[in-house]
Design a protein around this motif. Structure first.
Motif, PDB file in Angstrom:
ATOM      1  N   ALA A 417       0.835  -1.189   0.000  1.00  0.00           N
ATOM      2  CA  ALA A 417       0.000   0.000   0.000  1.00  0.00           C
ATOM      3  C   ALA A 417       0.877   1.247   0.000  1.00  0.00           C
ATOM      4  CB  ALA A 417      -0.894  -0.004   1.239  1.00  0.00           C
ATOM      5  N   ASP A 418       0.423   2.280  -0.710  1.00  0.00           N
ATOM      6  CA  ASP A 418       1.151   3.541  -0.665  1.00  0.00           C
ATOM      7  C   ASP A 418       0.637   4.381   0.500  1.00  0.00           C
ATOM      8  OD1 ASP A 418      -1.248   4.733  -1.485  1.00  0.00           O
ATOM      9  OD2 ASP A 418      -0.586   5.090  -3.547  1.00  0.00           O
ATOM     10  N   SER A 419       1.113   5.614   0.597  1.00  0.00           N
ATOM     11  CA  SER A 419       0.759   6.452   1.742  1.00  0.00           C
ATOM     12  C   SER A 419      -0.751   6.657   1.860  1.00  0.00           C
ATOM     13  CB  SER A 419       1.467   7.807   1.614  1.00  0.00           C
ATOM     14  OG  SER A 419       1.192   8.623   2.722  1.00  0.00           O
ATOM     15  N   ASN A 420      -1.417   6.941   0.739  1.00  0.00           N
ATOM     16  CA  ASN A 420      -2.867   7.149   0.778  1.00  0.00           C
ATOM     17  C   ASN A 420      -3.600   5.871   1.178  1.00  0.00           C
ATOM     18  OD1 ASN A 420      -2.552   9.796   0.012  1.00  0.00           O
ATOM     19  ND2 ASN A 420      -3.049   9.439  -2.149  1.00  0.00           N
ATOM     20  N   GLU A 421      -3.134   4.728   0.663  1.00  0.00           N
ATOM     21  CA  GLU A 421      -3.796   3.463   0.984  1.00  0.00           C
ATOM     22  C   GLU A 421      -3.561   3.058   2.436  1.00  0.00           C
ATOM     23  OE1 GLU A 421      -3.767   1.223  -3.347  1.00  0.00           O
ATOM     24  OE2 GLU A 421      -1.856   1.555  -2.321  1.00  0.00           O
ATOM     25  N   LEU A 422      -2.385   3.362   2.968  1.00  0.00           N
ATOM     26  CA  LEU A 422      -2.135   3.095   4.388  1.00  0.00           C
ATOM     27  C   LEU A 422      -3.063   3.936   5.260  1.00  0.00           C
ATOM     28  CD1 LEU A 422       1.769   2.889   4.367  1.00  0.00           C
ATOM     29  CD2 LEU A 422       0.199   1.010   4.902  1.00  0.00           C
ATOM     30  N   MET A 423      -3.273   5.186   4.893  1.00  0.00           N
ATOM     31  CA  MET A 423      -4.206   6.029   5.649  1.00  0.00           C
ATOM     32  C   MET A 423      -5.640   5.515   5.499  1.00  0.00           C
ATOM     33  SD  MET A 423      -2.425   8.253   7.262  1.00  0.00           S
ATOM     34  CE  MET A 423      -3.761   9.304   7.816  1.00  0.00           C
ATOM     35  N   ARG A 424      -5.981   5.036   4.323  1.00  0.00           N
ATOM     36  CA  ARG A 424      -7.324   4.452   4.114  1.00  0.00           C
ATOM     37  C   ARG A 424      -7.511   3.243   5.019  1.00  0.00           C
ATOM     38  NH1 ARG A 424      -9.605   2.032  -1.686  1.00  0.00           N
ATOM     39  NH2 ARG A 424     -11.380   0.867  -0.813  1.00  0.00           N
ATOM     40  N   TRP A 425      -6.481   2.380   5.103  1.00  0.00           N
ATOM     41  CA  TRP A 425      -6.588   1.189   5.952  1.00  0.00           C
ATOM     42  C   TRP A 425      -6.658   1.578   7.413  1.00  0.00           C
ATOM     43  CZ3 TRP A 425      -2.917  -1.419   9.285  1.00  0.00           C
ATOM     44  CH2 TRP A 425      -3.358  -2.688   9.703  1.00  0.00           C
ATOM     45  N   LEU A 426      -5.884   2.576   7.821  1.00  0.00           N
ATOM     46  CA  LEU A 426      -5.908   3.046   9.209  1.00  0.00           C
ATOM     47  C   LEU A 426      -7.312   3.475   9.620  1.00  0.00           C
ATOM     48  CD1 LEU A 426      -3.939   4.086  11.657  1.00  0.00           C
ATOM     49  CD2 LEU A 426      -4.379   6.324  10.623  1.00  0.00           C
ATOM     50  N   ARG A 427      -8.034   4.066   8.683  1.00  0.00           N
ATOM     51  CA  ARG A 427      -9.386   4.569   8.979  1.00  0.00           C
ATOM     52  C   ARG A 427     -10.470   3.539   8.701  1.00  0.00           C
ATOM     53  NH1 ARG A 427      -7.337   9.315   5.985  1.00  0.00           N
ATOM     54  NH2 ARG A 427      -7.013  11.056   7.434  1.00  0.00           N
ATOM     55  N   SER A 428     -10.104   2.330   8.268  1.00  0.00           N
ATOM     56  CA  SER A 428     -11.110   1.364   7.822  1.00  0.00           C
ATOM     57  C   SER A 428     -11.823   0.644   8.953  1.00  0.00           C
ATOM     58  CB  SER A 428     -10.452   0.315   6.903  1.00  0.00           C
ATOM     59  OG  SER A 428      -9.493  -0.461   7.628  1.00  0.00           O
ATOM     60  N   GLY A 429     -11.319   0.749  10.177  1.00  0.00           N
ATOM     61  CA  GLY A 429     -11.913   0.030  11.295  1.00  0.00           C
ATOM     62  C   GLY A 429     -13.026   0.816  11.967  1.00  0.00           C
ATOM     63  N   PRO A 430     -13.594   0.244  13.034  1.00  0.00           N
ATOM     64  CA  PRO A 430     -14.697   0.909  13.739  1.00  0.00           C
ATOM     65  C   PRO A 430     -14.241   2.127  14.533  1.00  0.00           C
ATOM     66  CG  PRO A 430     -14.063  -1.114  14.865  1.00  0.00           C
ATOM     67  CD  PRO A 430     -13.309  -1.099  13.562  1.00  0.00           C
ATOM     68  N   SER A 431     -12.953   2.206  14.835  1.00  0.00           N
ATOM     69  CA  SER A 431     -12.420   3.346  15.580  1.00  0.00           C
ATOM     70  C   SER A 431     -10.932   3.469  15.270  1.00  0.00           C
ATOM     71  CB  SER A 431     -12.637   3.177  17.084  1.00  0.00           C
ATOM     72  OG  SER A 431     -11.989   1.999  17.555  1.00  0.00           O
ATOM     73  N   LEU A 432     -10.352   4.612  15.577  1.00  0.00           N
ATOM     74  CA  LEU A 432      -8.933   4.814  15.376  1.00  0.00           C
ATOM     75  C   LEU A 432      -8.141   4.275  16.572  1.00  0.00           C
ATOM     76  CD1 LEU A 432      -9.002   8.464  13.987  1.00  0.00           C
ATOM     77  CD2 LEU A 432      -8.357   6.413  12.706  1.00  0.00           C
TER      78      LEU A 432
END
Length: 481
Positions: A417-432
């Motif tokens: 994953a690139d930087s944008n995709e890593l941030m997308r995955w970080l936000r993909s869960g129910p909470s940060l």
């Protein structure tokens, strides 16, 4: 206070980094909780000489003190040190997804074979500074280590004891790749720590998207491409011109490729391009016994939840170009030395750190008719990075080889994953998460991703160095404040 919390007060609740921190290789993370010591990954250091030398140093923790290991996936920078650790005294169980065990055995045995062959070649030619040159580990060490492996399915809990348990989720990076969710007792009760392993891309061919991130108190997240965004330029637009020019010059296209996942993606791409007529059909040679065996394992998993479901219908024609030629033995590999272009040779390793590809590279680099396509991340200190950075001379097998062939770094084929995709995955869960440890990246990449996570998601972020350790209770409490 809960019983788990009381138990957590009596034991260290600590996370330490013994590799994969402030560097993109050698991932080794040690979690201490509930009186247990759990190691996440045990990778080999690659790239810069100062990093490679760390493979020969005694482990920075007592291998016999580790109760268990969880392996995220079978790439060498995450799994490559396991046989050496077992040789140094580790006897715990190694838990991983089923495909990861199959891939790890192939990769580690191949790694041992290459090391033994390289040591023998160096001793015979007399160019090693060490007398005699020795492999880091042998095939026998690999077989001994494989007896420690236990396979688990995604979502099944692994009981480590002491109130510590873990389970795997699909990371979408390569076949069998996982991120690890760990529940462990701390001073304030049960805490959840997630280790990302390597996160795959969204909407990529061959592999499925990564599962959403689960809720966690602390996240250890990779940052291989933490400071970059993959190009949106279509792959065919990047390679069509150089590919056609090389074919017209009757040159050879050499693709140094990681045997696992990357070779399968490259052959899939070439098959599609040739079938559609976008590039001429030329002979394609896969010169890597490991890549051939891994392709067999991939083929066995077509149509599963880890691979693109569209690949499950026409297996052979989808994964491999029509008429692809395999070269298993050394003698079969040597026949390529006498075959004129145009043709394509795919051989490992992807960063040109060793193996058969070096012999092809040594032969093909001085000829301007040829093309070397770099199709993956090139770590600092590797020959691949030197070519990517425009070196005019490359040292191989004790001699300097002039670089006259065209070198083409191809973007967009990375499984990371690139930087944008890593941030997308970080936000993909129910909470940060309450805190993030940014690891497995070059210093600039880790720092850039940590900054994004802090500024855009508001999550306190740390960029550990090798040898750093953290009291998790303090980190989690600070993140909640």
């Amino acid at each position: 206070m809960s019983e788990a919390g009381a138990q957590g007060r009596a034991w260290p609740f600590r996370l330490s980094f013994h590799g994969g921190a402030n560097t993109v290789t050698g991932s080794r993370y040690l979690l201490e909780a509930g009186g247990r010591r759990l190691l996440i990954d045990c990778g080999m250091f690659q790239g810069l000489k100062e990093l490679r030398l760390k493979n020969w140093e005694p482990p920075s923790f007592d291998p016999q003190s580790v109760d268990a290991m969880v392996l995220t996936h079978a790439h060498m920078d995450h799994a490559g040190y396991i046989p050496r650790l077992a040789r140094e005294g580790f006897r715990g169980r190694i838990y991983c997804e089923r495909a990861t065990q199959a891939l790890a055995e192939v990769v580690l045995l191949d790694g041992a074979k290459l090391q033994e062959e390289d040591a023998e070649y160096a001793n015979r030619k007399g160019y090693s500074k060490h007398h005699p040159a020795l492999p880091l580990y042998t095939g026998a060490d690999v077989l001994a280590a494989m007896r420690l492996f236990r396979t688990v399915d995604y979502g099944d809990w692994i009981d480590v004891g002491g109130g510590v348990r873990a389970r795997l989720h699909n990371a979408g990076h390569i076949l069998g790749s996982s991120f690890v969710e760990v529940e462990a007792p701390g001073p304030e009760g049960i805490a959840r720590i997630v280790f990302s392993g390597d996160v795959g891309r969204y909407g990529a061919e061959l592999h499925t998207d990564p599962d959403p991130l689960c809720a966690c108190d602390a996240l250890v997240i990779e940052s291989t491409y933490g400071d970059r965004v993959h190009t949106e330029t279509p792959l065919i637009d990047q390679i069509r011109g150089p590919f056609l020019e090389t074919i017209q010059r009757k040159g050879t296209i050499l693709i140094p490729s990681f045997a696992m996942a990357r070779t399968q993606l490259v052959t899939l791409m070439l098959g599609e391009l040739m079938d559609s007529g976008q590039v001429p059909r030329v002979p394609v040679h896969v010169d890597s016994p490991m890549a051939i065996e891994i392709t067999r394992i991939y083929d066995a998993h077509l149509g599963t939840g880890e691979l693109d479901r569209g690949l499950g219908d026409e297996r052979q024609s989808r994964l491999l170009p029509h008429g692809v030629l395999f070269h298993r033995t050394v003698d079969e590999s040597k026949t390529l030395n006498h075959l004129p272009g145009p043709r394509v040779i795919i051989s490992s390793s992807g960063m040109l750190t060793g193996g058969r590809v070096l012999h092809h590279l040594e032969r093909l680099l001085p000829d301007e008719r040829n093309l070397v396509m770099l199709v993956g991340f090139q770590a600092p200190g590797t020959r691949g990075r030197s070519l990517q950075d425009g070196t005019q001379m490359l040292r191989m097998h004790g001699r300097d080889v002039p670089v006259r062939a065209r070198v083409l770094p191809v973007e967009g084929m990375s499984a990371h994953a690139d930087s944008n995709e890593l941030m997308r995955w970080l936000r993909s869960g129910p909470s940060l998460p309450n805190a993030a440890f940014v690891t497995h990246g070059e210093p600039e990449a880790s720092a850039a991703l940590a900054k994004r996570i802090g500024e855009e998601a508001g999550v306190p972020s740390y960029t550990p160095h090798i040898g750093d350790g953290y009291d998790l209770a303090d980190v989690i409490a600070a993140g909640r404040a």
